[in-house]
Design an enzyme around this catalytic site. Structure first.
Site, mmCIF file in Angstrom:
data_model
loop_
_atom_site.group_PDB
_atom_site.id
_atom_site.type_symbol
_atom_site.label_atom_id
_atom_site.label_comp_id
_atom_site.label_asym_id
_atom_site.label_seq_id
_atom_site.Cartn_x
_atom_site.Cartn_y
_atom_site.Cartn_z
ATOM 1 C CG ASP A 410 -1.757 1.228 1.307
ATOM 2 O OD1 ASP A 410 -2.533 1.346 0.477
ATOM 3 O OD2 ASP A 410 -1.624 1.851 2.192
ATOM 4 C CD GLU A 439 -2.107 1.757 -3.747
ATOM 5 O OE1 GLU A 439 -3.330 2.104 -4.144
ATOM 6 O OE2 GLU A 439 -1.715 1.882 -2.434
#
Length: 715
Positions: A410, A439
């Site tokens: 994340d 990400e």
């Protein structure tokens, strides 16, 4: 001593620099000399090297003639006889501090064996550390002093088997006691209030042999949330919303057809990715049905979340049940990806990191305040040695103890490149083929841009997949502008971009470099847990269209995810038009918004079968999962079709077929096209998809159905 008792403030900001703040209300903030003393009462002068006024204080920068011993008390005195304690300041964020106190041992936390219990805590700035112990059947606690060792590690061995004892650490820093759960805790009480001593060897299971994954592009990822997956009333699952429920086999819905894990296996998925299942805030584990949360509020990084367990008050239950789930998934031939949140904590001030070594684990801006690139009030300082070590130790722990097969990072762009490269090495040393994706957004955190693990720096992260937001926004339209229509809507503004992302975002049709170096770095998706589902975007963008056209657009978008070069990523339920009723940020919305609606699987069975057929095509035909930039360039040719139609020809990629065509028509009308001459087998059209031949066509002319893709193959 608290701040109200200090007549002025003094901070150790570098190994040889002390910053003193003298209030203007105290002798007008003036002192011509300062000195330092310790328990030996020897007084040594400080050299003032700079003075300036800051708000209501005069700020003095002073140099030490020799270094201080961490963990020992010091006092600073001014010319008026005033004195204050020397507090640990910004020194903890210096390279010198990192070098002096880096500890490379693998024994932090608690170990219980041979009728002894070993405790170790890294707390280099602490003056004292104690361990607080409590038998789970008692309300009384015992407090034991720990001993300071090298590298700022505190240790104690208790000559007893303390299994199931609850424990915390008491840490004295800057004259203030803080009580903290062990950052390395592997078991906790309900809601993570106390650490618990367990023997993990009691819970261990062997790992099933899994089918080989030669390259990341061979993966097909299916993202889901532990509760969403089975909480629906007609999921057919007994233990709804729990680890055990996610691992139930042979469950069926109202239509008598598979649901849950058996359904995922039947669909052809290779990797199931769960949203965070380490211990997080936002759900009361003792009343889990009252609240919902995605899980991006990390509390204890190495402990399974208790709200997914049958008994959150039993420290072993969540461990055993999660391991049982992972083992069951493995026995279906499917791998498990863990969504990890090493970029921030839930609340910095109450985190174990901040209580044990205040200020060390988090980035601070040029003004000395915690940075906020994550948007939640804190950024983990992964570039610091002991923060990096914690992340690497945690990754190793989940792989070795729980047999995790991959990680989704994340907000990976908050982390530094070196840490992610070390993560890659750790994973490879334990299990080749471990999938790492993240990400790589460029967020406003005080880390030099050339050190950020972002898409821009993908060449420095060759074996880590990047969520490809260019693919997402090109195919469906801008995620953050609901009404923007992407390529699948027939928007020819995205035509060139669509060719690029369909071919791995390597710059096939460009002289300049592509977004990525290799197709295996591209995680291709049009929806995930974040933002609106594809179905909800369609309904908002095209409210006047009929249901059939909505379905066609959706099918085309999902089809392009599965047939593009790179790693396909599906949001669970995407194949049966998942809706969250227009909720674009459902991180704490109730079950009826977030649940996987298994009734829709029956309602849209034709689409499920179509997606299942495309998955088979991807698995059987290597031309849809080429492994390198060179391979894509050598075997991919663009057919000269009118814009916005796209035709891709793949040649020399299979023994069975000499050429495969992918033809895409995003328009709402039939489109005649010219194709290479010959006899073509139809593998996918407007209605069906599969590896077996549906029909054959001859010649050089073909009419493409509206809003659909067509796959032709020539022997």
């Amino acid at each position: 001593m608290n701040s109200n008792e200090r007549i002025f403030q003094a901070y150790l900001d570098e190994m040889d620099i002390i910053t003193i703040l003298l209030p203007l209300s105290y002798h007008h903030g003036l002192s011509s000399t300062f000195s330092i003393t310790d328990e030996s009462h020897k007084v040594k002068p400080l050299k003032i090297i700079k003075k300036q006024q800051i708000e209501n204080n005069n700020k003095y920068i002073c140099r030490l003639s020799e270094g201080v011993f961490f963990g020992h008390p010091y006092w600073i005195m001014d010319e008026h006889g005033g004195r204050t304690d020397l507090q640990i300041g910004a020194v903890i964020r210096t390279d010198a501090f990192d070098e002096r106190f880096f500890y490379d041992g693998n024994d932090l936390g608690v170990r219980c064996k041979d009728n002894q219990t070993h405790f170790k805590l890294w707390a280099p700035t602490a003056a004292q550390v104690k361990v607080k112990l409590r038998n789970s059947n008692s309300s009384f606690s015992e407090i034991i002093k720990m001993r300071r060792e090298e590298k700022g590690v505190w240790s104690i061995v208790v000559n007893s088997d303390l299994e199931l004892y609850q424990y915390t650490f008491l840490v004295l820093v800057n004259q203030e006691w803080r009580e903290s759960v062990d950052p390395y805790a592997v078991a906790v009480t309900a809601n993570g209030e106390l650490g618990v001593i367990v023997k993990l060897e009691k819970t261990r299971r062997g790992k099933s042999l899994l089918p080989p994954i030669e390259n990341p592009v061979d993966a097909i990822i299916y993202e889901t949330h532990m509760r969403d997956f089975t909480i629906h009333p007609y999921s057919g699952v007994k233990h709804k919303g729990l680890y055990l429920g996610a691992g139930e086999l042979n469950t069926i819905g109202k239509d008598g057809e598979p649901t849950g894990l058996s359904y995922v296996k039947d669909l052809g998925i290779t990797h199931i990715e769960f949203l965070p299942f380490n211990d997080f805030a936002g759900v009361d584990e003792l009343e889990p049905s009252k609240d919902y949360n995605w899980g991006y509020n990390p509390i204890h990084f190495n402990v399974p979340e208790g709200s997914y367990s049958t008994n959150p008050s039993d420290p072993y239950a969540r461990i055993i049940e999660l391991k049982q789930l992972i083992d069951t998934i493995h026995r279906q031939g499917i791998r498990v990806i863990m969504d990890v949140v090493y970029n921030h904590v839930y609340i910095r001030e109450t985190s174990s990191f901040e209580k044990v070594v205040p200020g060390y684990y988090f980035r601070h801006n040029e003004l000395g305040f915690p940075s906020n690139g994550t948007g939640v009030g804190n950024d983990i300082a992964s570039e610091r040695k002991m923060v990096k070590k914690f992340i690497l130790d945690s990754i190793r722990f989940w792989m070795e103890e729980y047999h995790i097969d991959g990680f989704r990072f994340d907000l990976m762009g908050i982390l530094d490149i070196e840490t992610m490269r070390e993560v890659r090495k750790i994973c490879d040393s334990i299990q080749k083929g471990t999938l790492i994706i993240g990400e790589g957004w460029n967020l406003n955190t005080p880390l030099p841009i050339d050190k950020k693990a972002i898409i821009r720096n993908q060449s420095k992260l060759p074996d880590i997949g990047q969520f490809n937001d260019k693919f997402r926004d090109t195919i469906k339209g801008n995620t953050f502008y609901l009404y923007d229509k992407g390529y699948v809507f027939g928007n020819d503004h995205y035509f060139e971009g669509a060719i690029d992302v369909l071919t791995g975002s390597i710059g096939l049709n460009q002289e300049a470099d592509g977004l990525l170096t290799e197709p295996s770095q591209s995680v291709n998706y049009v929806e995930c847990h974040d933002n609106h589902t594809m179905w909800d975007k369609l309904v908002s963008c095209l409210p006047d269209l009929d249901h059939d056209l909505h379905s066609k657009y959706h099918r085309l978008a999902t089809g392009l995810v599965l047939l593009s070069q790179g790693i396909p990523f599906l949001h669970s339920g995407q194949e049966f038009f998942r809706t969250k009723r227009g909720d674009g940020n459902s991180y704490k919305s109730p079950n009826h918004i977030n649940q996987l609606d298994w009734d829709r699987k029956h309602l849209y069975a034709d689409n499920v079968n179509y997606i299942k057929g495309l998955i088979k095509i991807r698995k059987e035909l290597p031309c849809f999962r080429m492994k390198s930039e060179d391979e894509v360039r050598a075997h991919t040719h663009i057919l000269p079709l009118p814009v916005p139609l796209i035709g891709l020809s793949f040649q020399g990629q299979t023994n069975e077929y000499s050429e495969v065509l992918l033809l895409i028509n995003p328009l709402r009308s039939n489109q005649p096209v010219s194709i290479p001459d010959g006899k073509w087998t139809v593998l996918a059209n407007d209605k069906k998809a599969g590896i077996s031949s549906m029909q054959s066509i001859f010649g050089k002319e073909l009419v493409l159905d509206p809003v659909c893709l067509t796959i032709l193959a020539k022997k």
